[in-house]
Design a protein around this motif. Structure first.
Motif, PDB file in Angstrom:
ATOM      1  N   UNK A 170     -58.557 -43.934  27.240  1.00 20.05           N
ATOM      2  CA  UNK A 170     -58.367 -43.426  28.659  1.00 20.05           C
ATOM      3  C   UNK A 170     -59.594 -42.236  28.546  1.00 20.05           C
ATOM      4  N   UNK A 171     -60.515 -42.115  29.517  1.00 15.01           N
ATOM      5  CA  UNK A 171     -61.490 -41.023  29.354  1.00 15.01           C
ATOM      6  C   UNK A 171     -62.044 -40.737  30.844  1.00 15.01           C
ATOM      7  N   UNK A 172     -62.734 -39.641  31.324  1.00 13.42           N
ATOM      8  CA  UNK A 172     -62.893 -38.820  32.303  1.00 13.42           C
ATOM      9  C   UNK A 172     -64.412 -38.993  32.665  1.00 13.42           C
ATOM     10  N   UNK A 173     -64.682 -39.324  33.838  1.00  7.49           N
ATOM     11  CA  UNK A 173     -66.159 -39.521  34.305  1.00  7.49           C
ATOM     12  C   UNK A 173     -66.683 -38.262  34.254  1.00  7.49           C
ATOM     13  N   UNK A 174     -67.880 -38.011  33.438  1.00  9.97           N
ATOM     14  CA  UNK A 174     -68.567 -36.892  33.679  1.00  9.97           C
ATOM     15  C   UNK A 174     -70.135 -37.022  34.460  1.00  9.97           C
ATOM     16  N   UNK A 221     -60.752 -46.459  31.684  1.00  7.36           N
ATOM     17  CA  UNK A 221     -60.697 -46.934  30.564  1.00  7.36           C
ATOM     18  C   UNK A 221     -61.711 -47.424  29.872  1.00  7.36           C
ATOM     19  N   UNK A 222     -62.202 -46.746  28.590  1.00  6.83           N
ATOM     20  CA  UNK A 222     -63.523 -47.511  28.159  1.00  6.83           C
ATOM     21  C   UNK A 222     -63.018 -48.097  26.846  1.00  6.83           C
ATOM     22  N   UNK A 237     -80.617 -45.195  33.774  1.00  7.93           N
ATOM     23  CA  UNK A 237     -80.361 -45.595  32.593  1.00  7.93           C
ATOM     24  C   UNK A 237     -79.304 -46.703  32.771  1.00  7.93           C
ATOM     25  N   UNK A 238     -78.700 -46.840  33.901  1.00  7.25           N
ATOM     26  CA  UNK A 238     -77.285 -47.533  34.122  1.00  7.25           C
ATOM     27  C   UNK A 238     -76.060 -47.222  33.458  1.00  7.25           C
ATOM     28  N   UNK A 239     -76.017 -46.020  32.659  1.00 12.40           N
ATOM     29  CA  UNK A 239     -75.163 -45.930  31.657  1.00 12.40           C
ATOM     30  C   UNK A 239     -74.200 -44.784  32.425  1.00 12.40           C
ATOM     31  N   UNK A 240     -72.756 -44.908  31.933  1.00 12.79           N
ATOM     32  CA  UNK A 240     -71.772 -43.897  32.516  1.00 12.79           C
ATOM     33  C   UNK A 240     -71.209 -43.019  31.576  1.00 12.79           C
ATOM     34  N   UNK A 241     -71.411 -41.686  31.726  1.00 15.72           N
ATOM     35  CA  UNK A 241     -71.028 -40.624  30.691  1.00 15.72           C
ATOM     36  C   UNK A 241     -69.564 -40.395  31.118  1.00 15.72           C
ATOM     37  N   UNK A 242     -68.769 -40.060  29.822  1.00 12.75           N
ATOM     38  CA  UNK A 242     -67.390 -39.883  29.975  1.00 12.75           C
ATOM     39  C   UNK A 242     -67.194 -38.734  29.040  1.00 12.75           C
ATOM     40  N   UNK A 243     -65.996 -38.033  29.182  1.00 17.09           N
ATOM     41  CA  UNK A 243     -65.436 -37.193  28.238  1.00 17.09           C
ATOM     42  C   UNK A 243     -64.426 -37.956  27.658  1.00 17.09           C
ATOM     43  N   UNK A 244     -64.285 -38.090  26.311  1.00 19.43           N
ATOM     44  CA  UNK A 244     -63.273 -38.684  25.557  1.00 19.43           C
ATOM     45  C   UNK A 244     -61.961 -37.742  25.372  1.00 19.43           C
ATOM     46  N   UNK A 245     -61.156 -38.506  25.078  1.00 13.61           N
ATOM     47  CA  UNK A 245     -59.664 -37.555  24.770  1.00 13.61           C
ATOM     48  C   UNK A 245     -59.869 -36.452  23.623  1.00 13.61           C
ATOM     49  N   UNK A 246     -60.852 -36.709  22.679  1.00 14.65           N
ATOM     50  CA  UNK A 246     -61.287 -35.837  21.590  1.00 14.65           C
ATOM     51  C   UNK A 246     -62.303 -34.665  22.143  1.00 14.65           C
ATOM     52  N   UNK A 247     -62.695 -34.714  23.524  1.00 15.74           N
ATOM     53  CA  UNK A 247     -63.371 -33.839  23.981  1.00 15.74           C
ATOM     54  C   UNK A 247     -64.971 -34.170  23.680  1.00 15.74           C
ATOM     55  N   UNK A 294     -72.128 -48.535  28.481  1.00 20.05           N
ATOM     56  CA  UNK A 294     -72.503 -49.357  29.501  1.00 20.05           C
ATOM     57  C   UNK A 294     -71.543 -49.882  30.553  1.00 20.05           C
ATOM     58  N   UNK A 295     -71.966 -50.220  31.621  1.00 18.82           N
ATOM     59  CA  UNK A 295     -70.837 -50.464  32.454  1.00 18.82           C
ATOM     60  C   UNK A 295     -69.705 -51.542  32.168  1.00 18.82           C
ATOM     61  N   UNK A 296     -70.222 -52.649  31.427  1.00 14.61           N
ATOM     62  CA  UNK A 296     -69.360 -53.426  31.082  1.00 14.61           C
ATOM     63  C   UNK A 296     -68.161 -52.956  30.101  1.00 14.61           C
ATOM     64  N   UNK A 297     -68.402 -51.706  29.583  1.00 15.19           N
ATOM     65  CA  UNK A 297     -67.205 -51.074  28.842  1.00 15.19           C
ATOM     66  C   UNK A 297     -66.419 -50.193  29.360  1.00 15.19           C
ATOM     67  N   UNK A 298     -66.659 -50.241  30.655  1.00 13.88           N
ATOM     68  CA  UNK A 298     -65.709 -49.132  31.413  1.00 13.88           C
ATOM     69  C   UNK A 298     -65.149 -49.869  32.416  1.00 13.88           C
TER      70      UNK A 298
END
Length: 133
Positions: free
Chosen positions: A23-27, A14-15, A33-43, A49-53
């Motif tokens: 809901x999103x998928x980790x890519x 969840x982001x 950088x300490x960041x987490x890349x996700x694919x959003x439902x929109x594609x 930032x980790x605190x938003x995941x």
């Protein structure tokens, strides 16, 4: 916040985007950088930032999305099946204590299970991905 070591490509999380949980998928998990890349439902792909995941609590809806079938056992337990993989809870809707197994590999879980954690157990036990089909 989810520890980096617990995040794998394909995991559902969840982001917070525009002050809304989605809901999103980790890519990608970028340790530099300490960041987490996700694919959003929109594609669309976005880095957070980790605190938003955070994790998505496991429930009937999530298991249904992951193509599990549900059955009530003679003893009153609830069993979820995905091929030869099994997840069993003692009380309807209580995923804080469950058993999971695949062939000879059996595990007791004694904490509220999140979707990404189930995906990671499934991956470790079966050498396959547990994703929405």
């Amino acid at each position: 916040m989810i520890p980096y070591r617990d995040l794998k490509r394909g995991d559902w999380v969840s982001v917070v985007y525009d002050n809304q949980p989605l809901e999103a998928t980790i890519i990608n998990v970028d340790l530099d950088t300490g960041q987490i890349g996700v694919e959003m439902p929109s594609g669309m792909n976005i880095f957070f930032d980790p605190e938003n995941v955070s994790g998505i609590p496991l429930d009937d809806t999530q298991l249904s999305k992951l193509q599990f079938t549900k059955e009530k056992t003679e003893k009153g337990f609830i069993k979820y099946k995905h091929g030869p993989f099994r997840l069993q809870i003692e009380k309807e809707g209580d995923f804080s204590h469950c058993k999971i197994w695949y062939r000879e590999d059996k595990r007791q879980i004694s904490y509220p299970l999140m979707v990404h954690q189930l995906q990671n157990h499934y991956r470790e036990m079966t050498n396959a991905e547990l994703t929405e089909t």
